[in-house]
Enzyme design. Structure first.
Site, short mmCIF file in Angstrom:
data_model
loop_
_atom_site.label_atom_id
_atom_site.label_comp_id
_atom_site.label_asym_id
_atom_site.label_seq_id
_atom_site.Cartn_x
_atom_site.Cartn_y
_atom_site.Cartn_z
N LYS A 101 0.87 -1.18 0.00
CA LYS A 101 0.00 0.00 0.00
C LYS A 101 0.90 1.23 0.00
O LYS A 101 1.94 1.23 0.68
CB LYS A 101 -0.89 -0.03 1.25
CG LYS A 101 -1.87 1.12 1.35
CD LYS A 101 -2.78 0.99 2.57
CE LYS A 101 -3.81 2.11 2.66
NZ LYS A 101 -4.72 1.96 3.82
N SER A 149 -10.07 -0.23 7.12
CA SER A 149 -9.46 -0.11 5.79
C SER A 149 -8.75 -1.35 5.25
O SER A 149 -8.37 -1.36 4.08
CB SER A 149 -8.47 1.05 5.77
OG SER A 149 -9.16 2.25 5.57
N SER A 170 -9.72 2.15 2.96
CA SER A 170 -8.85 2.89 2.09
C SER A 170 -7.83 2.02 1.34
O SER A 170 -7.22 2.50 0.40
CB SER A 170 -8.07 3.93 2.91
OG SER A 170 -7.24 3.29 3.86
#
Ligand code: GLN
EC number: 6.3.5.7
Length: 485
Positions: A76, A179, A155
Protein backbone atom coordinates in the site's frame (compact mmCIF):
# COMPACT_ATOMS: atom_id res chain seq x y z
CA UNK A 1 1.23 -18.60 -12.13
CA UNK A 2 -0.99 -15.60 -11.34
CA UNK A 3 -3.66 -17.87 -9.85
CA UNK A 4 -1.28 -19.42 -7.34
CA UNK A 5 -1.14 -18.46 -3.69
CA UNK A 6 1.99 -17.21 -1.93
CA UNK A 7 2.43 -20.67 -0.40
CA UNK A 8 2.20 -22.31 -3.84
CA UNK A 9 4.54 -19.81 -5.51
CA UNK A 10 7.01 -20.37 -2.72
CA UNK A 11 6.95 -24.12 -3.44
CA UNK A 12 7.35 -23.51 -7.20
CA UNK A 13 10.45 -21.43 -6.51
CA UNK A 14 11.78 -23.99 -4.07
CA UNK A 15 11.37 -26.80 -6.61
CA UNK A 16 13.32 -24.78 -9.16
CA UNK A 17 10.49 -24.99 -11.72
CA UNK A 18 10.59 -21.23 -12.09
CA UNK A 19 13.07 -18.54 -11.09
CA UNK A 20 12.10 -15.37 -9.27
CA UNK A 21 13.21 -13.31 -12.26
CA UNK A 22 10.86 -15.27 -14.56
CA UNK A 23 8.02 -15.08 -12.06
CA UNK A 24 8.53 -11.37 -11.45
CA UNK A 25 8.62 -10.63 -15.17
CA UNK A 26 5.38 -12.57 -15.68
CA UNK A 27 3.63 -10.65 -12.91
CA UNK A 28 4.98 -7.31 -14.17
CA UNK A 29 3.81 -8.02 -17.72
CA UNK A 30 0.36 -8.98 -16.49
CA UNK A 31 0.17 -5.98 -14.19
CA UNK A 32 1.08 -3.55 -16.97
CA UNK A 33 -1.37 -5.16 -19.38
CA UNK A 34 -4.34 -5.41 -17.01
CA UNK A 35 -4.22 -2.59 -14.50
CA UNK A 36 -5.70 -0.03 -16.90
CA UNK A 37 -9.07 -1.56 -15.99
CA UNK A 38 -8.64 -1.16 -12.22
CA UNK A 39 -6.11 1.62 -11.54
CA UNK A 40 -5.01 -0.39 -8.51
CA UNK A 41 -1.35 0.74 -8.63
CA UNK A 42 0.03 4.25 -8.27
CA UNK A 43 3.63 3.25 -8.98
CA UNK A 44 5.06 0.14 -10.60
CA UNK A 45 8.68 -0.24 -9.57
CA UNK A 46 9.82 -2.55 -12.36
CA UNK A 47 13.55 -1.94 -12.18
CA UNK A 48 13.78 -2.39 -8.40
CA UNK A 49 11.51 -5.47 -8.56
CA UNK A 50 13.77 -7.18 -11.10
CA UNK A 51 16.85 -6.32 -9.03
CA UNK A 52 15.18 -7.83 -5.96
CA UNK A 53 14.25 -10.91 -8.00
CA UNK A 54 17.85 -11.40 -9.14
CA UNK A 55 19.06 -11.08 -5.56
CA UNK A 56 16.39 -13.58 -4.44
CA UNK A 57 17.52 -16.13 -7.04
CA UNK A 58 21.07 -15.79 -5.77
CA UNK A 59 19.97 -16.25 -2.15
CA UNK A 60 18.04 -19.36 -3.13
CA UNK A 61 21.01 -20.75 -5.03
CA UNK A 62 23.11 -20.16 -1.91
CA UNK A 63 20.58 -22.15 0.17
CA UNK A 64 19.51 -19.10 2.17
CA UNK A 65 15.86 -18.86 1.14
CA UNK A 66 12.86 -18.15 3.39
CA UNK A 67 9.23 -18.85 2.42
CA UNK A 68 9.12 -15.36 0.88
CA UNK A 69 12.37 -15.34 -1.07
CA UNK A 70 11.55 -14.37 -4.64
CA UNK A 71 7.77 -14.14 -4.16
CA UNK A 72 6.15 -11.01 -5.66
CA UNK A 73 3.79 -8.80 -3.63
CA UNK A 74 2.91 -5.09 -3.36
CA UNK A 75 2.83 -2.39 -0.68
CA UNK A 76 0.00 0.00 0.00
CA UNK A 77 1.39 3.42 -0.91
CA UNK A 78 1.38 4.43 2.76
CA UNK A 79 4.51 2.42 3.64
CA UNK A 80 7.75 4.30 3.03
CA UNK A 81 9.98 2.61 0.47
CA UNK A 82 13.56 3.85 0.23
CA UNK A 83 14.11 5.33 -3.24
CA UNK A 84 10.55 4.59 -4.43
CA UNK A 85 7.97 7.38 -4.41
CA UNK A 86 5.43 7.12 -1.59
CA UNK A 87 2.36 9.31 -2.14
CA UNK A 88 -0.23 8.19 0.45
CA UNK A 89 -2.78 8.85 -2.32
CA UNK A 90 -2.19 12.60 -2.03
CA UNK A 91 -1.03 15.40 -4.30
CA UNK A 92 0.82 16.61 -1.21
CA UNK A 93 3.32 13.74 -1.57
CA UNK A 94 3.29 13.41 -5.36
CA UNK A 95 7.06 13.76 -5.55
CA UNK A 96 8.03 12.38 -2.14
CA UNK A 97 10.77 9.76 -2.41
CA UNK A 98 11.52 8.52 1.11
CA UNK A 99 15.17 8.27 2.14
CA UNK A 100 14.39 5.27 4.36
CA UNK A 101 12.24 2.13 4.60
CA UNK A 102 9.28 1.58 6.91
CA UNK A 103 9.97 -1.32 9.27
CA UNK A 104 7.33 -3.38 7.44
CA UNK A 105 9.11 -2.61 4.14
CA UNK A 106 12.47 -3.57 5.63
CA UNK A 107 11.02 -6.82 7.01
CA UNK A 108 9.78 -7.93 3.58
CA UNK A 109 13.15 -7.03 2.06
CA UNK A 110 14.96 -9.03 4.71
CA UNK A 111 12.73 -12.01 3.90
CA UNK A 112 13.70 -11.70 0.21
CA UNK A 113 10.22 -10.79 -1.10
CA UNK A 114 9.91 -8.88 -4.38
CA UNK A 115 7.90 -5.65 -4.25
CA UNK A 116 6.23 -4.92 -7.61
CA UNK A 117 5.08 -1.44 -6.63
CA UNK A 118 2.78 0.73 -4.58
CA UNK A 119 -0.98 0.33 -4.53
CA UNK A 120 -3.63 3.02 -4.79
CA UNK A 121 -5.51 4.19 -1.70
CA UNK A 122 -7.83 6.86 -0.39
CA UNK A 123 -5.93 10.09 0.29
CA UNK A 124 -4.11 9.71 3.62
CA UNK A 125 -6.19 6.54 4.17
CA UNK A 126 -9.37 8.55 4.71
CA UNK A 127 -12.28 6.86 2.99
CA UNK A 128 -14.20 3.67 2.34
CA UNK A 129 -14.36 3.63 -1.45
CA UNK A 130 -10.96 4.62 -2.81
CA UNK A 131 -12.58 7.57 -4.57
CA UNK A 132 -10.61 10.19 -2.59
CA UNK A 133 -7.26 9.24 -4.15
CA UNK A 134 -5.50 12.05 -6.04
CA UNK A 135 -4.44 9.32 -8.50
CA UNK A 136 -8.01 8.43 -9.46
CA UNK A 137 -10.60 5.97 -8.22
CA UNK A 138 -9.93 2.23 -8.15
CA UNK A 139 -12.42 -0.08 -9.87
CA UNK A 140 -13.46 -3.31 -8.19
CA UNK A 141 -12.82 -6.28 -10.51
CA UNK A 142 -16.16 -7.71 -9.29
CA UNK A 143 -19.27 -6.56 -11.12
CA UNK A 144 -17.32 -5.15 -14.06
CA UNK A 145 -18.71 -7.75 -16.45
CA UNK A 146 -22.22 -6.35 -15.91
CA UNK A 147 -20.97 -2.93 -17.01
CA UNK A 148 -21.11 -1.39 -13.54
CA UNK A 149 -18.06 0.20 -12.06
CA UNK A 150 -18.10 -0.62 -8.38
CA UNK A 151 -15.86 0.61 -5.61
CA UNK A 152 -13.29 -1.80 -4.15
CA UNK A 153 -13.82 -0.32 -0.67
CA UNK A 154 -11.18 1.70 1.10
CA UNK A 155 -8.85 2.89 2.09
CA UNK A 156 -6.70 -0.11 1.03
CA UNK A 157 -8.77 -0.46 -2.16
CA UNK A 158 -5.79 -0.73 -4.52
CA UNK A 159 -4.32 -3.64 -2.57
CA UNK A 160 -7.70 -5.40 -2.43
CA UNK A 161 -8.49 -4.92 -6.13
CA UNK A 162 -4.98 -5.98 -7.19
CA UNK A 163 -5.15 -9.19 -5.15
CA UNK A 164 -8.70 -9.97 -6.33
CA UNK A 165 -7.72 -9.38 -9.99
CA UNK A 166 -4.71 -11.70 -9.54
CA UNK A 167 -2.22 -8.92 -10.32
CA UNK A 168 -0.33 -9.80 -7.15
CA UNK A 169 -0.78 -12.76 -4.79
CA UNK A 170 -0.70 -10.53 -1.70
CA UNK A 171 -0.36 -6.93 -0.61
CA UNK A 172 0.01 -4.94 2.57
CA UNK A 173 -2.79 -2.77 3.90
CA UNK A 174 -3.52 -0.55 6.88
CA UNK A 175 -6.64 -0.36 9.00
CA UNK A 176 -7.61 2.64 11.14
CA UNK A 177 -11.36 2.05 11.13
CA UNK A 178 -11.84 -0.81 8.67
CA UNK A 179 -9.46 -0.11 5.79
CA UNK A 180 -8.13 -3.67 5.51
CA UNK A 181 -11.33 -5.56 6.33
CA UNK A 182 -13.91 -3.60 4.32
CA UNK A 183 -11.98 -3.60 1.00
CA UNK A 184 -11.09 -7.27 1.58
CA UNK A 185 -14.81 -8.00 2.00
CA UNK A 186 -15.88 -5.98 -1.04
CA UNK A 187 -13.23 -7.62 -3.26
CA UNK A 188 -13.67 -11.18 -1.97
CA UNK A 189 -10.22 -11.59 -0.40
CA UNK A 190 -8.85 -12.33 3.07
CA UNK A 191 -7.59 -9.52 5.31
CA UNK A 192 -6.40 -9.20 8.90
CA UNK A 193 -6.15 -6.15 11.12
CA UNK A 194 -3.74 -7.18 13.89
CA UNK A 195 -3.83 -6.12 17.54
CA UNK A 196 -2.73 -2.50 17.96
CA UNK A 197 1.03 -2.66 18.60
CA UNK A 198 1.61 -6.05 16.93
CA UNK A 199 2.98 -4.56 13.68
CA UNK A 200 5.37 -1.60 13.69
CA UNK A 201 4.01 1.74 12.48
CA UNK A 202 7.49 3.16 11.85
CA UNK A 203 7.57 4.60 8.34
CA UNK A 204 3.85 4.03 7.83
CA UNK A 205 2.44 7.50 7.13
CA UNK A 206 0.28 8.41 10.11
CA UNK A 207 -3.45 9.07 9.91
CA UNK A 208 -4.73 8.47 13.47
CA UNK A 209 -1.81 7.13 15.46
CA UNK A 210 -3.77 5.47 18.28
CA UNK A 211 -5.81 3.46 15.75
CA UNK A 212 -3.55 2.80 12.71
CA UNK A 213 -2.32 -0.74 12.22
CA UNK A 214 -0.73 -2.45 9.23
CA UNK A 215 -1.72 -5.94 8.19
CA UNK A 216 -1.94 -8.57 5.44
CA UNK A 217 -4.28 -8.78 2.45
CA UNK A 218 -4.18 -12.02 0.47
CA UNK A 219 -6.46 -14.59 -1.06
CA UNK A 220 -6.07 -17.24 1.65
CA UNK A 221 -5.72 -17.28 5.43
CA UNK A 222 -2.55 -19.34 4.96
CA UNK A 223 -0.99 -16.52 2.92
CA UNK A 224 -2.12 -13.97 5.50
CA UNK A 225 -0.33 -16.09 8.12
CA UNK A 226 2.82 -16.10 5.98
CA UNK A 227 2.60 -12.30 5.76
CA UNK A 228 2.12 -11.98 9.52
CA UNK A 229 5.26 -14.02 10.06
CA UNK A 230 7.12 -11.21 8.30
CA UNK A 231 5.13 -8.18 9.47
CA UNK A 232 4.64 -8.81 13.21
CA UNK A 233 7.21 -8.11 15.87
CA UNK A 234 8.73 -5.63 18.26
CA UNK A 235 10.32 -2.49 16.87
CA UNK A 236 12.10 -0.05 19.17
CA UNK A 237 11.46 2.67 16.56
CA UNK A 238 7.70 2.58 17.31
CA UNK A 239 7.04 3.41 20.97
CA UNK A 240 3.58 1.78 20.84
CA UNK A 241 4.88 -1.48 19.37
CA UNK A 242 4.59 -4.32 21.87
CA UNK A 243 7.53 -6.50 22.90
CA UNK A 244 5.95 -9.90 22.85
CA UNK A 245 6.98 -13.15 21.24
CA UNK A 246 5.79 -13.68 17.65
CA UNK A 247 4.40 -17.17 17.06
CA UNK A 248 4.75 -18.99 13.73
CA UNK A 249 1.27 -18.12 12.46
CA UNK A 250 1.28 -21.05 10.04
CA UNK A 251 1.93 -23.61 12.79
CA UNK A 252 -1.61 -23.60 14.22
CA UNK A 253 -3.66 -23.25 11.01
CA UNK A 254 -4.75 -26.89 11.13
CA UNK A 255 -5.92 -27.06 14.74
CA UNK A 256 -9.47 -28.43 14.89
CA UNK A 257 -12.22 -25.95 15.81
CA UNK A 258 -14.21 -28.39 17.95
CA UNK A 259 -15.43 -26.58 21.06
CA UNK A 260 -14.71 -23.07 19.71
CA UNK A 261 -17.15 -20.68 21.38
CA UNK A 262 -18.52 -18.10 18.94
CA UNK A 263 -20.43 -15.02 20.07
CA UNK A 264 -22.77 -13.12 17.76
CA UNK A 265 -23.04 -9.48 18.87
CA UNK A 266 -26.74 -8.73 18.54
CA UNK A 267 -26.02 -5.08 17.73
CA UNK A 268 -24.21 -6.25 14.55
CA UNK A 269 -27.22 -8.13 13.20
CA UNK A 270 -29.43 -5.05 13.20
CA UNK A 271 -31.58 -3.48 10.49
CA UNK A 272 -28.48 -1.71 9.14
CA UNK A 273 -27.65 -5.08 7.57
CA UNK A 274 -29.46 -6.08 4.39
CA UNK A 275 -31.39 -9.38 4.73
CA UNK A 276 -29.46 -10.94 1.82
CA UNK A 277 -26.15 -10.12 3.50
CA UNK A 278 -27.38 -11.46 6.82
CA UNK A 279 -28.35 -14.76 5.20
CA UNK A 280 -24.84 -15.24 3.77
CA UNK A 281 -23.20 -14.44 7.10
CA UNK A 282 -25.51 -16.81 8.98
CA UNK A 283 -24.78 -19.58 6.43
CA UNK A 284 -21.08 -19.12 7.10
CA UNK A 285 -21.64 -19.36 10.84
CA UNK A 286 -23.54 -22.63 10.29
CA UNK A 287 -20.38 -24.00 8.61
CA UNK A 288 -18.55 -23.28 11.85
CA UNK A 289 -21.20 -25.20 13.79
CA UNK A 290 -20.61 -28.15 11.45
CA UNK A 291 -16.91 -27.89 12.34
CA UNK A 292 -17.82 -28.30 16.01
CA UNK A 293 -18.13 -24.70 17.19
CA UNK A 294 -20.94 -23.51 19.46
CA UNK A 295 -22.77 -20.24 18.93
CA UNK A 296 -24.45 -17.85 21.35
CA UNK A 297 -25.72 -14.30 21.26
CA UNK A 298 -23.71 -11.64 23.09
CA UNK A 299 -24.14 -7.90 23.49
CA UNK A 300 -21.84 -4.93 22.85
CA UNK A 301 -24.12 -2.27 24.34
CA UNK A 302 -21.89 0.69 23.45
CA UNK A 303 -21.15 -0.38 19.87
CA UNK A 304 -23.76 2.07 18.56
CA UNK A 305 -21.52 4.94 19.78
CA UNK A 306 -18.44 3.78 17.87
CA UNK A 307 -18.91 5.83 14.68
CA UNK A 308 -19.55 9.03 16.64
CA UNK A 309 -16.52 8.51 18.89
CA UNK A 310 -14.26 7.54 15.97
CA UNK A 311 -15.22 10.60 13.92
CA UNK A 312 -14.01 12.81 16.77
CA UNK A 313 -10.86 10.88 17.76
CA UNK A 314 -9.57 10.00 14.27
CA UNK A 315 -9.92 13.53 12.83
CA UNK A 316 -8.43 15.01 16.02
CA UNK A 317 -5.32 12.85 15.64
CA UNK A 318 -5.25 13.45 11.88
CA UNK A 319 -5.34 17.23 12.35
CA UNK A 320 -2.18 16.95 14.46
CA UNK A 321 -0.44 14.37 12.24
CA UNK A 322 -1.12 16.27 9.02
CA UNK A 323 0.18 19.58 10.36
CA UNK A 324 3.65 18.50 9.19
CA UNK A 325 2.58 18.91 5.54
CA UNK A 326 3.19 22.62 5.37
CA UNK A 327 5.38 23.03 2.30
CA UNK A 328 8.53 23.37 4.39
CA UNK A 329 9.79 19.83 4.88
CA UNK A 330 7.76 17.45 2.76
CA UNK A 331 6.35 17.18 -0.70
CA UNK A 332 4.23 19.81 -2.36
CA UNK A 333 4.85 23.56 -2.07
CA UNK A 334 2.67 26.17 -3.80
CA UNK A 335 4.24 28.33 -6.49
CA UNK A 336 5.61 31.82 -5.77
CA UNK A 337 4.51 32.24 -2.15
CA UNK A 338 4.29 35.90 -1.10
CA UNK A 339 5.33 35.21 2.48
CA UNK A 340 5.40 32.37 5.01
CA UNK A 341 1.68 32.48 5.81
CA UNK A 342 0.78 32.54 2.13
CA UNK A 343 3.00 29.50 1.62
CA UNK A 344 1.37 27.54 4.45
CA UNK A 345 -2.18 28.34 3.46
CA UNK A 346 -1.87 27.90 -0.29
CA UNK A 347 0.27 24.78 0.03
CA UNK A 348 -2.36 23.13 2.22
CA UNK A 349 -5.31 24.45 0.21
CA UNK A 350 -3.80 23.13 -3.04
CA UNK A 351 -2.14 19.98 -1.70
CA UNK A 352 -5.01 18.36 0.23
CA UNK A 353 -8.28 17.03 -1.20
CA UNK A 354 -11.80 17.70 0.10
CA UNK A 355 -12.15 14.77 2.51
CA UNK A 356 -8.75 15.41 4.10
CA UNK A 357 -9.62 19.08 4.61
CA UNK A 358 -12.96 18.09 6.13
CA UNK A 359 -11.18 15.85 8.66
CA UNK A 360 -8.60 18.51 9.54
CA UNK A 361 -11.38 21.04 10.18
CA UNK A 362 -13.44 18.60 12.29
CA UNK A 363 -10.38 17.53 14.27
CA UNK A 364 -9.12 21.05 14.88
CA UNK A 365 -12.60 22.07 16.05
CA UNK A 366 -12.93 19.09 18.42
CA UNK A 367 -9.55 19.88 20.00
CA UNK A 368 -10.08 23.62 20.37
CA UNK A 369 -10.49 25.29 23.76
CA UNK A 370 -14.10 25.11 24.83
CA UNK A 371 -14.89 22.03 22.72
CA UNK A 372 -12.13 19.73 23.92
CA UNK A 373 -14.14 18.49 26.95
CA UNK A 374 -17.43 18.30 25.08
CA UNK A 375 -16.11 16.31 22.14
CA UNK A 376 -12.58 14.93 22.39
CA UNK A 377 -12.60 14.00 26.08
CA UNK A 378 -16.10 12.59 25.87
CA UNK A 379 -15.16 10.49 22.83
CA UNK A 380 -12.18 9.08 24.75
CA UNK A 381 -14.50 8.06 27.60
CA UNK A 382 -16.84 6.35 25.14
CA UNK A 383 -13.82 4.60 23.64
CA UNK A 384 -13.05 3.10 27.06
CA UNK A 385 -16.63 1.83 27.40
CA UNK A 386 -16.46 0.22 23.95
CA UNK A 387 -13.21 -1.51 24.88
CA UNK A 388 -14.82 -2.81 28.09
CA UNK A 389 -17.73 -4.29 26.08
CA UNK A 390 -15.25 -6.46 24.15
CA UNK A 391 -13.34 -7.43 27.30
CA UNK A 392 -16.64 -8.57 28.83
CA UNK A 393 -17.66 -10.49 25.71
CA UNK A 394 -14.36 -12.40 25.62
CA UNK A 395 -15.03 -13.66 29.15
CA UNK A 396 -17.89 -15.66 27.61
CA UNK A 397 -16.70 -16.61 24.12
CA UNK A 398 -13.46 -17.20 22.15
CA UNK A 399 -14.29 -15.17 19.06
CA UNK A 400 -17.05 -12.92 17.79
CA UNK A 401 -18.52 -13.17 14.29
CA UNK A 402 -20.40 -10.54 12.32
CA UNK A 403 -20.70 -9.04 8.86
CA UNK A 404 -17.88 -6.74 7.72
CA UNK A 405 -19.97 -4.22 5.79
CA UNK A 406 -23.71 -3.51 5.64
CA UNK A 407 -23.92 -3.98 1.84
CA UNK A 408 -21.76 -5.46 -0.93
CA UNK A 409 -19.65 -3.19 -3.17
CA UNK A 410 -21.62 -0.09 -4.12
CA UNK A 411 -21.35 1.81 -7.39
CA UNK A 412 -18.74 4.48 -7.94
CA UNK A 413 -20.23 7.90 -7.24
CA UNK A 414 -23.06 6.48 -5.13
CA UNK A 415 -21.85 7.71 -1.73
CA UNK A 416 -19.03 10.16 -2.29
CA UNK A 417 -21.21 13.26 -2.11
CA UNK A 418 -22.64 12.20 1.26
CA UNK A 419 -19.86 11.86 3.85
CA UNK A 420 -22.13 10.42 6.55
CA UNK A 421 -23.39 7.58 4.35
CA UNK A 422 -19.73 6.83 3.56
CA UNK A 423 -18.82 6.86 7.27
CA UNK A 424 -21.61 4.36 7.98
CA UNK A 425 -19.80 1.81 5.77
CA UNK A 426 -17.62 1.12 8.81
CA UNK A 427 -20.41 0.56 11.31
CA UNK A 428 -19.27 -3.04 11.99
CA UNK A 429 -15.50 -2.46 11.88
CA UNK A 430 -14.70 0.78 13.71
CA UNK A 431 -15.32 -0.38 17.31
CA UNK A 432 -12.56 -2.99 16.86
CA UNK A 433 -9.96 -0.25 16.19
CA UNK A 434 -11.17 1.78 19.17
CA UNK A 435 -10.67 -1.32 21.35
CA UNK A 436 -7.32 -2.20 19.71
CA UNK A 437 -8.21 -5.87 19.19
CA UNK A 438 -7.58 -7.95 16.03
CA UNK A 439 -10.18 -8.92 13.43
CA UNK A 440 -10.32 -10.61 10.03
CA UNK A 441 -12.43 -10.45 6.92
CA UNK A 442 -12.99 -13.79 5.21
CA UNK A 443 -14.85 -14.37 1.92
CA UNK A 444 -18.15 -15.99 2.90
CA UNK A 445 -20.68 -15.74 0.09
CA UNK A 446 -22.08 -13.72 -2.78
CA UNK A 447 -25.04 -11.34 -2.99
CA UNK A 448 -26.06 -10.30 -6.53
CA UNK A 449 -22.78 -11.79 -7.74
CA UNK A 450 -20.75 -9.60 -5.37
CA UNK A 451 -18.56 -10.83 -2.48
CA UNK A 452 -19.66 -10.83 1.15
CA UNK A 453 -17.19 -10.84 4.04
CA UNK A 454 -17.48 -12.59 7.38
CA UNK A 455 -15.78 -10.71 10.20
CA UNK A 456 -14.03 -12.80 12.87
CA UNK A 457 -13.05 -10.71 15.89
CA UNK A 458 -10.66 -11.91 18.60
CA UNK A 459 -9.20 -10.91 21.94
CA UNK A 460 -5.83 -9.12 22.15
CA UNK A 461 -3.02 -11.04 20.39
CA UNK A 462 -5.33 -13.82 19.16
CA UNK A 463 -4.19 -13.47 15.53
CA UNK A 464 -3.12 -17.13 15.38
CA UNK A 465 -6.57 -18.25 16.50
CA UNK A 466 -8.30 -15.98 13.95
CA UNK A 467 -6.08 -17.27 11.14
CA UNK A 468 -6.77 -20.84 12.29
CA UNK A 469 -10.53 -20.21 12.27
CA UNK A 470 -10.35 -18.64 8.80
CA UNK A 471 -8.13 -21.39 7.42
CA UNK A 472 -10.44 -24.15 8.65
CA UNK A 473 -13.40 -22.39 7.03
CA UNK A 474 -11.41 -22.19 3.77
CA UNK A 475 -10.83 -25.96 3.90
CA UNK A 476 -14.58 -26.59 3.66
CA UNK A 477 -15.70 -23.66 1.47
CA UNK A 478 -14.45 -22.20 -1.80
CA UNK A 479 -15.60 -18.56 -1.56
CA UNK A 480 -11.96 -17.43 -1.32
CA UNK A 481 -11.18 -19.15 -4.62
CA UNK A 482 -13.99 -17.51 -6.59
CA UNK A 483 -12.69 -15.23 -9.32
CA UNK A 484 -14.30 -12.04 -10.60
CA UNK A 485 -15.44 -12.57 -14.19
N1 GLN B 1 -13.29 4.49 6.41
C1 GLN B 1 -12.69 4.95 7.62
C2 GLN B 1 -12.28 6.39 7.48
O1 GLN B 1 -12.58 6.96 6.49
C3 GLN B 1 -11.53 4.08 7.99
C4 GLN B 1 -10.34 4.34 7.15
C5 GLN B 1 -9.15 3.51 7.58
O2 GLN B 1 -9.29 2.49 8.23
N2 GLN B 1 -7.97 3.99 7.24
O3 GLN B 1 -11.69 6.97 8.32
Amino acid sequence: MHNKSVAELSRELESGKVSSVELTQQFLDRLKAEDGKYNSFITISEEQALAEARAADELRAAGKATAWTGVPFAHKDIFCTNGIRTTCGSKMLENFVPPYDATVTANFKAAGAVCLGKTNMDEFAMGSSNESSFYGAVTNPWGLSSGDKRVPGGSSGGSAAAVAARLVPAATGTDTGGSIRQPAALCGITGLKPTYGRVSRYGMIAFASSLDQGGPMARTAEDAALMMNVMAGYDPKDSTCIDREVPDYTATLNEPLKGLKIGLPKEYFSDQLSPAMEEQVRNAIREYEKLGATVKEVSLPNARLAIAAYYVIAPAEASANLSRFDGVRYGYRCEDPKDLMDMYTRTRAEGFGTEVKRRILVGTYALSAGYFDAYYLKAQKVRRLIQQDFINAFKEVDVLMSPVSPTPAFKQGEKNTDPVSMYLEDVFTIAINLAGIPAMSVPAGLVDGLPVGLQIIGDYFSEARLLNAAHQFQQVTDWHQREPQ
